[in-house]
Design a protein around this motif. Structure first.
Motif, PDB file in Angstrom:
ATOM      1  N   MET A 176      35.318  33.602  42.640  1.00  0.00           N
ATOM      2  CA  MET A 176      36.490  33.128  41.878  1.00  0.00           C
ATOM      3  C   MET A 176      36.871  34.160  40.820  1.00  0.00           C
ATOM      4  N   ALA A 177      35.861  34.700  40.126  1.00  0.00           N
ATOM      5  CA  ALA A 177      36.130  35.725  39.104  1.00  0.00           C
ATOM      6  C   ALA A 177      36.648  36.994  39.780  1.00  0.00           C
ATOM      7  N   GLU A 178      36.103  37.320  40.945  1.00  0.00           N
ATOM      8  CA  GLU A 178      36.579  38.500  41.695  1.00  0.00           C
ATOM      9  C   GLU A 178      38.051  38.341  42.063  1.00  0.00           C
ATOM     10  N   THR A 179      38.419  37.148  42.503  1.00  0.00           N
ATOM     11  CA  THR A 179      39.823  36.889  42.864  1.00  0.00           C
ATOM     12  C   THR A 179      40.722  37.086  41.643  1.00  0.00           C
ATOM     13  N   ALA A 180      40.269  36.591  40.483  1.00  0.00           N
ATOM     14  CA  ALA A 180      41.049  36.770  39.247  1.00  0.00           C
ATOM     15  C   ALA A 180      41.168  38.258  38.920  1.00  0.00           C
ATOM     16  N   ALA A 181      40.080  39.010  39.104  1.00  0.00           N
ATOM     17  CA  ALA A 181      40.102  40.455  38.796  1.00  0.00           C
ATOM     18  C   ALA A 181      41.035  41.197  39.756  1.00  0.00           C
ATOM     19  N   ILE A 182      41.090  40.765  41.011  1.00  0.00           N
ATOM     20  CA  ILE A 182      41.987  41.396  41.993  1.00  0.00           C
ATOM     21  C   ILE A 182      43.444  41.114  41.614  1.00  0.00           C
ATOM     22  N   LEU A 183      43.707  39.879  41.192  1.00  0.00           N
ATOM     23  CA  LEU A 183      45.089  39.482  40.874  1.00  0.00           C
ATOM     24  C   LEU A 183      45.559  40.011  39.523  1.00  0.00           C
ATOM     25  N   SER A 184      44.631  40.234  38.600  1.00  0.00           N
ATOM     26  CA  SER A 184      45.000  40.700  37.255  1.00  0.00           C
ATOM     27  C   SER A 184      44.143  41.901  36.862  1.00  0.00           C
ATOM     28  N   PRO A 185      44.343  43.049  37.540  1.00  0.00           N
ATOM     29  CA  PRO A 185      43.472  44.208  37.277  1.00  0.00           C
ATOM     30  C   PRO A 185      43.584  44.734  35.845  1.00  0.00           C
ATOM     31  N   GLU A 186      44.686  44.402  35.180  1.00  0.00           N
ATOM     32  CA  GLU A 186      44.864  44.901  33.808  1.00  0.00           C
ATOM     33  C   GLU A 186      44.078  44.060  32.795  1.00  0.00           C
ATOM     34  N   LYS A 187      43.561  42.912  33.233  1.00  0.00           N
ATOM     35  CA  LYS A 187      42.831  42.038  32.306  1.00  0.00           C
ATOM     36  C   LYS A 187      41.321  42.258  32.426  1.00  0.00           C
ATOM     37  N   THR A 188      40.610  41.924  31.359  1.00  0.00           N
ATOM     38  CA  THR A 188      39.143  41.953  31.408  1.00  0.00           C
ATOM     39  C   THR A 188      38.686  40.586  31.909  1.00  0.00           C
ATOM     40  N   VAL A 189      37.992  40.575  33.059  1.00  0.00           N
ATOM     41  CA  VAL A 189      37.520  39.297  33.608  1.00  0.00           C
ATOM     42  C   VAL A 189      36.014  39.187  33.391  1.00  0.00           C
ATOM     43  N   LEU A 190      35.616  38.113  32.743  1.00  0.00           N
ATOM     44  CA  LEU A 190      34.198  37.896  32.435  1.00  0.00           C
ATOM     45  C   LEU A 190      33.650  36.724  33.249  1.00  0.00           C
ATOM     46  N   LEU A 191      32.462  36.896  33.780  1.00  0.00           N
ATOM     47  CA  LEU A 191      31.747  35.798  34.456  1.00  0.00           C
ATOM     48  C   LEU A 191      30.520  35.518  33.586  1.00  0.00           C
ATOM     49  N   PRO A 192      30.546  34.475  32.755  1.00  0.00           N
ATOM     50  CA  PRO A 192      29.476  34.274  31.761  1.00  0.00           C
ATOM     51  C   PRO A 192      28.072  34.257  32.359  1.00  0.00           C
ATOM     52  N   ALA A 193      27.923  33.661  33.558  1.00  0.00           N
ATOM     53  CA  ALA A 193      26.611  33.665  34.213  1.00  0.00           C
ATOM     54  C   ALA A 193      26.695  34.639  35.395  1.00  0.00           C
ATOM     55  N   PRO A 194      26.208  35.872  35.232  1.00  0.00           N
ATOM     56  CA  PRO A 194      26.444  36.895  36.258  1.00  0.00           C
ATOM     57  C   PRO A 194      25.791  36.590  37.606  1.00  0.00           C
TER      58      PRO A 194
ATOM     59  N   LYS B  93      44.463  38.819  27.150  1.00  0.00           N
ATOM     60  CA  LYS B  93      43.898  40.092  27.625  1.00  0.00           C
ATOM     61  C   LYS B  93      42.592  39.875  28.385  1.00  0.00           C
ATOM     62  N   VAL B  94      41.957  38.734  28.090  1.00  0.00           N
ATOM     63  CA  VAL B  94      40.624  38.480  28.648  1.00  0.00           C
ATOM     64  C   VAL B  94      40.622  37.129  29.374  1.00  0.00           C
ATOM     65  N   ILE B  95      40.000  37.093  30.557  1.00  0.00           N
ATOM     66  CA  ILE B  95      39.816  35.811  31.264  1.00  0.00           C
ATOM     67  C   ILE B  95      38.317  35.535  31.316  1.00  0.00           C
ATOM     68  N   VAL B  96      37.912  34.409  30.749  1.00  0.00           N
ATOM     69  CA  VAL B  96      36.513  33.992  30.890  1.00  0.00           C
ATOM     70  C   VAL B  96      36.492  33.024  32.051  1.00  0.00           C
ATOM     71  N   PHE B  97      35.871  33.439  33.164  1.00  0.00           N
ATOM     72  CA  PHE B  97      35.903  32.620  34.358  1.00  0.00           C
ATOM     73  C   PHE B  97      34.624  31.803  34.486  1.00  0.00           C
ATOM     74  N   CYS B  98      34.745  30.508  34.242  1.00  0.00           N
ATOM     75  CA  CYS B  98      33.594  29.617  34.346  1.00  0.00           C
ATOM     76  C   CYS B  98      33.608  29.026  35.750  1.00  0.00           C
ATOM     77  N   GLY B  99      32.875  29.683  36.620  1.00  0.00           N
ATOM     78  CA  GLY B  99      32.845  29.282  38.032  1.00  0.00           C
ATOM     79  C   GLY B  99      31.812  30.135  38.719  1.00  0.00           C
ATOM     80  N   VAL B 100      32.100  30.567  39.945  1.00  0.00           N
ATOM     81  CA  VAL B 100      31.166  31.461  40.652  1.00  0.00           C
ATOM     82  C   VAL B 100      31.859  32.788  40.958  1.00  0.00           C
ATOM     83  N   ASP B 101      31.040  33.746  41.437  1.00  0.00           N
ATOM     84  CA  ASP B 101      31.492  35.146  41.505  1.00  0.00           C
ATOM     85  C   ASP B 101      32.795  35.382  42.268  1.00  0.00           C
TER      86      ASP B 101
END
Ligand code: 13P
Ligand code: SF4
Length: 302
Positions: free
Chosen positions: A65-83, A55-63
């Motif tokens: 990349m997390a945005e791309t994950a959020a676009i591809l999986s809008p139903e999931k909660t995408v977290l970027l640990p270092a905002p 249900k949750v993606i913790v994206f350890c990368g840069v913004d």
């Protein structure tokens, strides 16, 4: 002060509770790579965001990349640990600037490197990553191609096509500081070592190298090559994964200074806190996400 083992155990417990997966880019610090479910390049991580359960993606990368994950999986909660982990190259072009270029070249196709904001992707015909940029451009019908934002990747792609490539003048502040002189010096220090570089490097560095590939492409090349020594022309975080996956191979950084500060903002503390608070979340407004997704999907079906 918590030790690494306690932090790792906390993360594994929270991961289970939250039904989360951890994706980490090849440039992340070693301790973050070691706790991730998938470590990879931009394309592999984008694919993992769509194919893996959780249900949750913790994206350890840069913004971006997390945005791309959020676009591809809008139903999931995408977290970027270092905002504040951003990619300076992605900030080098705005959607407004791209609209202006498009108005000047109305017949040209628009290819955006994945290192762009969602707004810029939404203005593009197709997205690409360093591992498929040549293939993406070759797949287009148009003879003119606006390529944003990385001029070095654009020039690299131009070597493989007769199409007229119109590059934007963006660049990666980490790769663009590597010069051909670095390659000459490294070859003197390690005669016989193969020089592998990322296509975000300058054209003269590409000319001086033996092989050009995405971050995961470089790792695969080291692992499968019969050679034993390599000079690695990309961000130094990649050396952790190479040491882990290709033991017995000696790798030397082409530049010790090739450190992406933004990629280093994530550590076990920020990952643990993100899982605990389910923050900071990355979301993309629906309208922009829909248009950006068209460009990303078009790349993924290739
Ligand atoms: P890769 O897709 O090759 O991992 O590259 C991403 C990046 O930001 C390189 O600087
Ligand atoms: Fe952006 Fe360069 Fe860092 Fe890659 S290495 S995330 S292109 S600044």
């Amino acid at each position: 002060m918590l030790d690494t083992t306690t932090l790792r155990n906390d993360i594994l417990k929270l991961k289970e509770e939250r039904d989360a997966i951890i994706l980490a880019h090849n440039y992340q610090v070693g301790e973050v790579q070691d706790i991730a479910d998938v470590v990879g390049d931009s394309l592999e991580l984008a694919r993992a965001a769509t194919t893996m359960d959780g249900k949750v993606i913790v994206f350890c990368g840069v913004d971006f990349m997390a945005e791309t994950a959020a676009i591809l999986s809008p139903e999931k909660t995408v977290l970027l640990p270092a905002p504040d982990a951003c990619c300076p190259m992605a900030e080098m072009i705005t959607a407004e600037e791209l609209r202006l270029v498009k108005s000047r070249y109305p017949d040209a196709a628009v290819v955006c490197y994945v290192n762009t904001t969602a707004e810029v992707k939404a203005e593009s015909d197709i997205c690409c990553t360093s591992s498929n940029a040549v293939k993406v451009v070759q797949s287009l019908e148009q003879d003119e191609v606006i390529f944003v934002p990385d001029r070095n990747l654009a020039w690299y792609v131009a070597r493989f096509t007769k199409k007229q490539i119109l590059p934007w003048e963006g660049f990666c502040i980490v790769h663009d500081q590597i010069t051909a002189e670095f390659v000459r010096t490294a070859r003197q220090q390690h005669p016989g070592a193969l020089v592998l570089v990322h296509p975000e490097c300058r054209p003269e560095v590409i000319d001086a190298a033996d092989h050009v590939a995405s971050t995961s492409g470089i790792i695969r090349h080291v692992c499968t090559s019969e050679k034993k020594e390599f000079i690695i022309g990309t961000e130094v975080g990649i050396l952790h994964r190479i040491a882990h996956e290709c033991p017995g191979k000696a790798c030397y950084p082409l530049s010790e200074a090739a450190v992406c500060r933004n990629m280093k903002k994530t550590d076990l503390f920020t990952v643990r806190d993100a899982l605990d608070r389910l923050q900071p979340r990355i979301t993309v407004p629906q309208g922009i996400a829909r248009s950006a997704r068209r460009a990303i999907d078009r790349m993924l079906v290739l």
